[in-house]
Motif scaffolding. Sequence first.
Motif, mmCIF file in Angstrom:
data_model
loop_
_atom_site.group_PDB
_atom_site.id
_atom_site.type_symbol
_atom_site.label_atom_id
_atom_site.label_comp_id
_atom_site.label_asym_id
_atom_site.label_seq_id
_atom_site.Cartn_x
_atom_site.Cartn_y
_atom_site.Cartn_z
ATOM 1 N N UNK A 1 43.693 49.669 23.424
ATOM 2 C CA UNK A 1 42.278 49.565 23.789
ATOM 3 C C UNK A 1 41.840 50.772 24.614
ATOM 4 N N UNK A 2 42.628 51.125 25.618
ATOM 5 C CA UNK A 2 42.282 52.250 26.488
ATOM 6 C C UNK A 2 42.292 53.568 25.723
ATOM 7 N N UNK B 1 46.123 46.141 17.983
ATOM 8 C CA UNK B 1 45.045 46.265 17.008
ATOM 9 C C UNK B 1 43.706 46.304 17.729
ATOM 10 N N UNK B 2 42.936 47.349 17.477
ATOM 11 C CA UNK B 2 41.585 47.470 18.032
ATOM 12 C C UNK B 2 40.666 47.874 16.893
ATOM 13 N N UNK C 1 32.037 46.716 27.960
ATOM 14 C CA UNK C 1 33.173 47.286 28.680
ATOM 15 C C UNK C 1 33.665 48.563 27.997
ATOM 16 N N UNK C 2 33.896 49.647 28.772
ATOM 17 C CA UNK C 2 33.852 49.745 30.230
ATOM 18 C C UNK C 2 32.530 50.299 30.772
ATOM 19 N N UNK C 3 31.441 50.180 30.005
ATOM 20 C CA UNK C 3 30.166 50.725 30.441
ATOM 21 C C UNK C 3 29.420 49.734 31.326
ATOM 22 N N UNK C 4 28.757 50.251 32.337
ATOM 23 C CA UNK C 4 27.949 49.446 33.241
ATOM 24 C C UNK C 4 26.547 50.026 33.301
ATOM 25 N N UNK C 5 25.539 49.165 33.218
ATOM 26 C CA UNK C 5 24.156 49.618 33.315
ATOM 27 C C UNK C 5 23.841 49.985 34.763
#
Length: 812
Positions: free
Chosen positions: A301-302, A443-444, A348-352
């Motif tokens: 994922x990362x 798996x992503x 994730x990992x975005x923040x408004x």
Amino acid sequence: MLKWLVRLFILMILGTVLGVASLVGIYFYIKPQLPDVTALRDIKLATPMRVYTKDGELLAQFGEIRRIPLALADIPQPMIDAVLATEDARFYEHPGIDPIGIIRAATVWATSGQARQGASTITQQVARNFFLSNEKTLVRKIKEVFLAWRIEQNLTKDEILELYLNKIPLGYRSFGIGAAAQVYFGKEVKDLGLDEIAIIAGLPKAPSMLNPIRSPERAFARRNVVLGRMLETGKISQAQFNEASNMPIKASYHGAEVTLHAPYLGEMVRQKMVEQFGEDAYTMGLHVYTTVSAERQSAAQNALLDGIFAYDMRHGYRGATALLWKNGESPWDYQRITSYLANQNTYQPLTAAVVTKLGERSATLILKNGKQAELGWNGIKWARTFITDDRQSYAPKSARDVLKVGAQIWVREQGEELFLAQIPDVNAALVAMNPQNGAIEALVGGFSFELSKFNRVEQARRQIGSNIKPFLYATALEHGYTLASLINDAPINQWDPSKGPMWQPKNSPAVYDGPTPLRLGLAKSKNVMSVRLMRAIGLDTYIDGLTRFGFPKSAISPNESLALGAAEFTPFEVVRGYSVLANGGFLVTPYFIDRVTDSQEQTLYQATPTVACIDCQQPEYDVTAELTDNASESSGLAPHTISTQSTFLITDTLSTAIWGGNGWRGTGWRAARDLKRHDISGKTGTTNESRDAWFSGYTPNLVATSWIGFDNHQRGLGNAEFGGGAAQPIWIDFMKVALKNIPERKMPVPAGIITANINSETGLLTTGSGTSEYFKEGTEPTRYTAPLSDGDHVYSGDNQDLQGPVSTDDIF
């Protein structure tokens, strides 16, 4: 007077007899309609499906009902005390119906005119919750009474209480105190404080009205009523009451306690379980254990997110999502900003965030969680303005070149630093599996499941590009070619009018080396050599070879562009194909569910995968045999579809593609630089106009494929983007974690492989300085390169002395 007393007594006797008779009559009338309460002993509470990694991390939960069943022995005594004090203080004394409670409730109703106290016992509530509806009719109430009495005859008090505590609806789709503790407080019941226990114990009366999230004031008052009753019954002290009754309400909604983010894999599991168990899969308490490990899944994922953001930053900033107020307008206050941000989704990992102040090289932000933060120059300076996928503006010189006050932007956290970000247009996929048995290791399926549920690992058919070449070369090795066979690396200018417009495949870069050994042709990814090689072995032979790596024939178009990867395959199919190279030639079947158990951990399903086994007893490999896996069903062995010798030769060549040699770099050189391992093999892939970028690579026990591109098939990544620079970094970052602390283990040289010293310019044996090359025993050259003199040809014989059935046109 006495006569009237006698008459009154007789009347009472008659009334009692009539009352009892009426009750008996009603009972026998209703009895056929009453369910069998003994079923409660074997009742299976509707419990959601939970999906885990193989090491026990929860990665998904499915089912509208939230329930965490608990044994009565696992429920803290204060919770039991709180519920009994509030709902049924005489529970352990009455026979299922509480006459004293009924009289007390009736008295309160008569004196106040309001039904302030309920008369239903816990046993009656169990009867209603399991067998009856909530309709307020006399018939339903009578049934409830009789069922409660019958339940008390068949179950112990503790059994009844345990059923109640696990069945009672408590709001937000939580049923039972275990689920309520998780939903409202994100805790296990054993970790709740007294004030939190009292909140949950107060919910059965009216979960929607007394909800601590929706109605904190009502929940506060109800909690203190519960604490007061616990004080009255001597279950808590005055000091405990004082402390708990003054605690503020701190409840908030908590989803399922997912400890690992893997929504694409979770959805694949959900589909499989519904396919196998139907809609009951959502309520039968299935525990599904996948084949992935938490560490590798998290690494995948990362790695994928980092690769996507790295691409995004290379191509420029597309601007803020919205401008909430313009220059000259009144700025929004803190409350209005936080209310707006609260309604923005989180990816994730975005923040408004909203920009509230700009410095020369910094910005002050309010984040979605309400906190104020500083965005430094290091997180801003990358943001050249996006023009096209190939063009960006000049680098910014100040924060004002990029941001405006009032802009709603996205940020992401890296370590302790914030970086300006954006929701990416590009997408990616990564899948890893164990080539020895087909178990999926990670798996992503894309950047964000919330944005798009399209799983690019198993659903996206994309052109594979040069990632297909190892399968072409392996097929050639199966049909008489060797790694020393020469193919002419020269432009193709011949035109066959019967095949339509003239097709002129070119190398990338456009460098042509003349007659070149197959090893170098694959390691350097020479396009024209691939086309010539495919022509030499024949298109039908090549297609048959692809099917032996598991590629579906229906997805293969029979044309010459197939040599360069014009076929469209999914990453799932590609990683399976590469597993054949990694395991010695066995076509394993990918699987991602290891076992399934019921709510009592009784096994309902256990995977029994077929495995690759070079040393196991099996029929001798035959390249001409029809591809079948019938033998594998009984033996437990995966079908042996490509010879072990050919897979070894390709694996060794793809190691050359990583490490290069003699002053040139392989197309996968970044893996050599970053991983510094000699047991890795791999191949890049880039399609026309860079619409798709791939990297597939492996060790003997782990194979992974990464892909990056736009969901819009017509949009390219940009002229400067290739598999090695766009897709391979994702693969490398994953492998850094996946191979950590795992010793190097190169594929062993199999039986039937020998070495010979050859002249790389002729492909023949040499007695002088040459190159040591691997050959299948019996295919090594038998002639030597003759010493050169002026005017002599480099070969000591005619073209038939070349290794492999290579025609004159294919060489010169």
